[in-house]
Design an enzyme around this catalytic site. Structure first.
Site, PDB file in Angstrom:
ATOM      1  N   CYS A 188       7.074   8.507 -14.937  1.00  0.00           N
ATOM      2  CA  CYS A 188       7.942   9.457 -14.225  1.00  0.00           C
ATOM      3  C   CYS A 188       7.376   9.731 -12.834  1.00  0.00           C
ATOM      4  CB  CYS A 188       8.033  10.786 -14.968  1.00  0.00           C
ATOM      5  SG  CYS A 188       8.328  10.636 -16.725  1.00  0.00           S
ATOM      6  N   ASP A 246       6.001  12.488 -11.566  1.00  0.00           N
ATOM      7  CA  ASP A 246       4.737  13.248 -11.520  1.00  0.00           C
ATOM      8  C   ASP A 246       3.880  13.100 -12.765  1.00  0.00           C
ATOM      9  OD1 ASP A 246       5.847  14.562  -9.150  1.00  0.00           O
ATOM     10  OD2 ASP A 246       7.173  15.495 -10.637  1.00  0.00           O
ATOM     11  N   LYS A 276      -8.629   1.136   8.508  1.00  0.00           N
ATOM     12  CA  LYS A 276      -7.205   1.416   8.738  1.00  0.00           C
ATOM     13  C   LYS A 276      -6.582   1.981   7.463  1.00  0.00           C
ATOM     14  CE  LYS A 276      -6.432  -3.384   7.487  1.00  0.00           C
ATOM     15  NZ  LYS A 276      -6.405  -4.749   7.959  1.00  0.00           N
ATOM     16  N   TYR A 322      12.172   9.103 -20.073  1.00  0.00           N
ATOM     17  CA  TYR A 322      13.493   8.733 -19.533  1.00  0.00           C
ATOM     18  C   TYR A 322      13.980   7.411 -20.105  1.00  0.00           C
ATOM     19  CZ  TYR A 322      13.049  12.215 -15.790  1.00  0.00           C
ATOM     20  OH  TYR A 322      12.927  13.371 -15.080  1.00  0.00           O
ATOM     21  N   ARG A 355     -15.209  -8.777  10.115  1.00  0.00           N
ATOM     22  CA  ARG A 355     -14.362  -7.590   9.890  1.00  0.00           C
ATOM     23  C   ARG A 355     -14.197  -7.373   8.400  1.00  0.00           C
ATOM     24  NH1 ARG A 355     -11.409 -10.642  13.583  1.00  0.00           N
ATOM     25  NH2 ARG A 355      -9.871 -11.030  11.949  1.00  0.00           N
ATOM     26  N   ARG A 409       1.138 -13.324  13.377  1.00  0.00           N
ATOM     27  CA  ARG A 409       1.426 -11.903  13.297  1.00  0.00           C
ATOM     28  C   ARG A 409       1.313 -11.367  14.715  1.00  0.00           C
ATOM     29  NH1 ARG A 409      -1.996  -8.102   9.167  1.00  0.00           N
ATOM     30  NH2 ARG A 409      -3.568  -8.212  10.805  1.00  0.00           N
ATOM     31  N   HIS A 443      -7.344 -13.950  13.339  1.00  0.00           N
ATOM     32  CA  HIS A 443      -7.261 -13.495  11.946  1.00  0.00           C
ATOM     33  C   HIS A 443      -6.826 -14.666  11.072  1.00  0.00           C
ATOM     34  CE1 HIS A 443      -7.237 -10.606   8.828  1.00  0.00           C
ATOM     35  NE2 HIS A 443      -5.948 -10.341   8.789  1.00  0.00           N
TER      36      HIS A 443
END
Ligand code: PLP
Length: 823
Positions: free
Chosen positions: A766, A768, A493, A718, A676, A590, A619
């Site tokens: 930052c 990027d 997933k 920054y 699992r 859940r 689970h």
């Protein structure tokens, strides 16, 4: 291998031979039935694996056309009936037969054989030596690190009559293992790389380990070793004739004095031979291990009579052995398999095998290949290439080099030939590459990295590298915790925890996962569109799209009663059965049905035979912590009672599954029919009990974009929160929080690995980019920076900012290129 007549071989063995018809000669020996594409002239040898007996795959091999078998005596007689008309050798030890076959092939070989052993560096010395010697010899080398009892035999079987030289490595881990390897390899030239501490536990002392290893050199004419390794050198001096020994050392007194000195960005190696001849080699390597390996290579090449100048030319082409195949995304939806490191037939076959695992649905399978430098029988080489093209269903062959044009007619697929790499680069547009899977494989001199660069998608240089070997290692670790026969469902997933669902899914299919699971239907469809044929469970299908589920053979989870009622009402229109997994909530709170729902569930199932219960599961909420043990056991107990009631009342026999990665380690006795596996696959052991048994499978890395020298007190980034404590250098890295490098790593909360040192992040991360303090490290633009991997570990990083590795992994942005490597 050379052609061998199987019945003749069999008649010389003491084992029972059942002759079949026709009596075929064999040209290929295979131990893995999945690797057979056409069974002609093939011998299948059934070895005992750790979980499977090889004979279980004999019928698969038979179905693929194989008619020659070596099977263990203990295999069931019902099997023999299924292999009608086959030639079968029934043996106490198929491995011994394999080794015998390898020995026959070796003994028929007229060329020289080099045998390499030692604790470290065997594979690198082999690869480098092969590279240097290939300028002068048509040679064969063991693929990858095939140095075990099986690996050596397979390596020796690869030697063909047209080779002039073979280089094989031998590895042992316990006493009495080398004799069998020596009998196969029978080297005339030996190389002892070094002695280290590996496998010490199996030997009385280091000298006994050296003695065992040296059995490989029983009949050598020359033996290369490092005289500075005292224990090795002493033993060899006492046991081997001086005319055999060829030593090298930093200091005078050895046959070759090879001393090293740093030189610009690399190293100078001064050589003085026994005859006082001198020469200076140059290399870009600087680390101790590489320089040791290189000196073995130089000494061996000199001993074979190669001219120093020629050796130097070979050294220039060497680089850190990157035998890894890398799968990358390319332009126009193409996928690239980059193997531009070297070119030989064994490597080609391995690369094609890797390509074969990566099923594409839409595009062509294309091979771009440089000429294979061979002095021997060129037509035999082309024939073998042609055979491989057919075996692996290549749609388009692109040959680079002058020789291909004339042999084009041999190839079973469309083919294009280019004189050199430049003409291919110029003619690239004419190939209309789009959504194709392209294997790029060329000898170093062809500089195929330029082709890779041209075809690579323009993405920034931040990469999440997924190491498939580590993935496999971790998978096997969890598997050996379980009883034989327990199935493994792998949770892929969330884009396989950020790693890439299609590629990882394909690889899992290859290494034997039984099931995959995703969270949402779209993720399942994506897997199907990428060639995954394993059963797939969808955890949260929402409102059921029966058509979509059926078209893509997805198995939804039913987690509440209302869903089951609706499904029951609508399934009449559905043709065929729908496999579902019923989820029960035993304490996770859940998704899942509870005890009160059970009677109605049974009722519905009894009345609706189209709903097929493929699985029942629950689970665990706290499998990773000892304090929740009682709670976990009570969850498991409820599951036991409820699932039993359901099975008793409906007569269905679904797969029962409860355990996630943490549960497999802590409660393996509750594995039921299936587990699992999730995070553990990536090398993260959330219980922190067996972390050292796993290998990190994901490495996040980027490059340095700029380096600045700043004065003491200068502020960085920054908000000016980063401050230089002294004068020093700051490196700007091409990754930021938009790539998933969490902003909480700011201000030294995380460290990155640059040039082998862990250095702190300076100032705020930052969007990027981010900055790191690299004072005193001589960092340059383009240097690599590792954000997580072996070090720093993602577990420590997550701890540092109060989250879990799951969040960091799944948060890695789409802008980050995923690359898959397989060594
Ligand atoms: C994600 C998930 C798993 C796997 O959990 P890991 O901790 O990653 O092993 C297992 N079962 C279910 C239902 C899950 O949602």
């Amino acid at each position: 291998m050379q052609q061998i007549n199987f019945s003749q071989f069999a008649s010389n063995q003491s084992s029972l031979f059942i002759p079949g018809t026709p009596d075929e000669s064999i040209l290929f020996a295979v131990i893995d039935s999945r690797k057979i594409h056409s069974g002609k002239e093939t011998l299948f040898i059934a070895l005992q694996g750790s979980r499977h007996a090889g004979w279980e795959f004999a019928t698969d091999a038979y179905a693929k056309g194989v008619r020659n078998f070596i099977l263990p005596k203990i295999c069931p007689s019902s099997l023999l009936k299924k292999l009608a008309n086959a030639n079968i050798l029934l043996s106490i030890s198929p491995l011994k037969e394999l080794q015998q076959l390898a020995q026959i092939n070796r003994e028929a070989f007229r060329g020289a054989v080099i045998g390499i052993t030692g604790s470290n560096g065997k594979t690198i010395v082999k690869e480098w030596l092969a590279q240097v010697l290939s300028a002068q010899f048509n040679l064969w080398k063991s693929p990858k690190s095939y140095n075990s009892q099986i690996g050596v035999a397979l390596s020796a079987l690869g030697i063909n009559p047209q080779h002039q030289l073979a280089i094989l490595e031998a590895g042992i881990s316990a006493p009495d293992e080398m004799k069998a390897l020596q009998e196969i390899i029978q080297p005339q030239l030996g190389i002892f790389t070094n002695i280290g501490s590996a496998h010490d536990e199996n030997f009385k002392d280091t000298t006994s380990k050296i003695i065992e290893k040296c059995l490989l050199f029983k009949d050598v004419k020359f033996l290369v070793y490092n005289k500075d390794q005292e224990l090795v050198s002493n033993y060899l001096a006492s046991s081997f004739d001086p005319s055999v020994r060829i030593s090298w050392s930093d200091k005078p007194g050895a046959d070759y004095v090879l001393s090293v000195k740093p030189h610009r960005n690399g190293t100078k190696i001064y050589m003085m031979g026994k005859d006082l001849r001198t020469f200076t080699f140059y290399t870009s390597f600087r680390d101790k291990a590489s320089l040791e390996n290189l000196r073995h290579v130089i000494t061996a090449a000199l001993s074979l009579g190669m001219e120093p100048l020629m050796i130097q030319q070979g050294l220039e082409l060497l680089h850190a052995v990157d035998m890894r195949l890398t799968l990358k995304s390319g332009l126009n939806g193409c996928k690239l398999i980059d193997d531009s490191y070297n070119n030989d037939l064994a490597g080609l076959e391995l690369a094609l095998e890797f390509m074969h695992q990566q099923v594409t649905t839409s595009g062509r399978k294309i091979l771009i290949l440089s000429e294979i430098q061979q002095d021997g029988d060129i037509t035999a080489t082309f024939k073998k290439i042609a055979w491989l093209l057919g075996q692996y269903d290549i749609d388009l062959f692109i040959g680079v080099g002058k020789g291909f044009e004339e042999s084009k007619a041999l190839f079973p697929c469309e083919s294009r030939c280019f004189e050199d790499t430049d003409s291919l680069l110029k003619g690239m547009e004419t190939l209309s590459l789009s959504n194709d899977l392209i294997l790029i494989k060329g000898a170093r001199v062809y500089k195929f990295e330029r082709i890779v660069q041209k075809l690579e998608a323009l993405a920034h240089e931040t990469i999440l590298e997924i190491n498939l070997n580590a993935l496999r290692h971790n998978f096997m670790h969890y598997r050996q915790k379980l009883k034989v026969g327990t199935k493994i469902m792998v949770m892929v997933k969330a884009f396989a925890y950020g790693g890439g669902a299609a590629e990882i899914g394909n690889y899992l299919q290859e290494i034997g996962a039984d099931y995959l699971s995703v969270a949402y239907t779209d993720e399942g469809i994506f897997l199907r569109n990428n060639g995954i044929s394993l059963p797939i469970m969808v955890m949260n299908p929402g409102s059921f799209h029966l058509d979509l589920l059926q078209t893509h053979a997805l198995e939804p989870v039913v987690y509440n009663l209302q869903q089951l009622r609706t499904l029951s009402a609508s399934i009449d229109d559905y043709s065929g059965e729908l496999p579902v997994h019923l989820e029960f909530d035993t304490g996770m709170r859940r998704l899942g049905m509870t005890e009160e729902d059970l009677d109605e569930v049974i009722e519905i199932l009894l009345h609706n035979k189209k709903i097929k219960v493929a699985g029942i599961f629950t689970h665990l909420a706290g499998a990773d912590e000892a304090i929740h043990k009682d709670y976990t056991l009570s969850q498991l107990a409820s599951f036991e009672i409820w699932s039993k009631k359901l099975m008793d009342n409906t007569g269905c026999r679904p797969l029962r599954h409860c355990l996630n990665s943490a549960g497999i380690i802590r409660y393996p006795e509750y594995a039921h029919d299936m587990v699992r596996l999730g995070i553990g696959l990536y090398g993260i052991e959330v219980n922190k009990m067996e972390q050292n048994k796993l290998e990190p499978a994901m490495v996040l890395k980027t490059v340095v974009s700029q380096v600045k020298t700043l004065a003491k007190g200068a502020t960085v980034g920054y908000g000016r929160v980063g401050k230089m404590k002294t004068e020093g250098e700051v490196a700007t890295l091409a990754i930021g929080y938009a790539d998933g490098y969490d902003r909480r790593f700011s201000n030294g909360n995380a460290k990155v690995l640059i040039k082998g040192k862990l250095v702190p992040i300076l100032g705020n991360v930052c969007m990027d980019m981010c900055m790191a303090d690299v004072t005193g490290l001589n960092v340059c633009v383009g240097d690599e920076a590792i954000l997580f991997g072996e070090q720093p570990s993602i577990i420590d990083l997550a701890d540092k900012i109060g989250t879990i590795p799951y969040e960091l992994l799944t948060g890695i942005g789409p802008r980050v290129k995923r690359q898959y490597v397989l060594d």
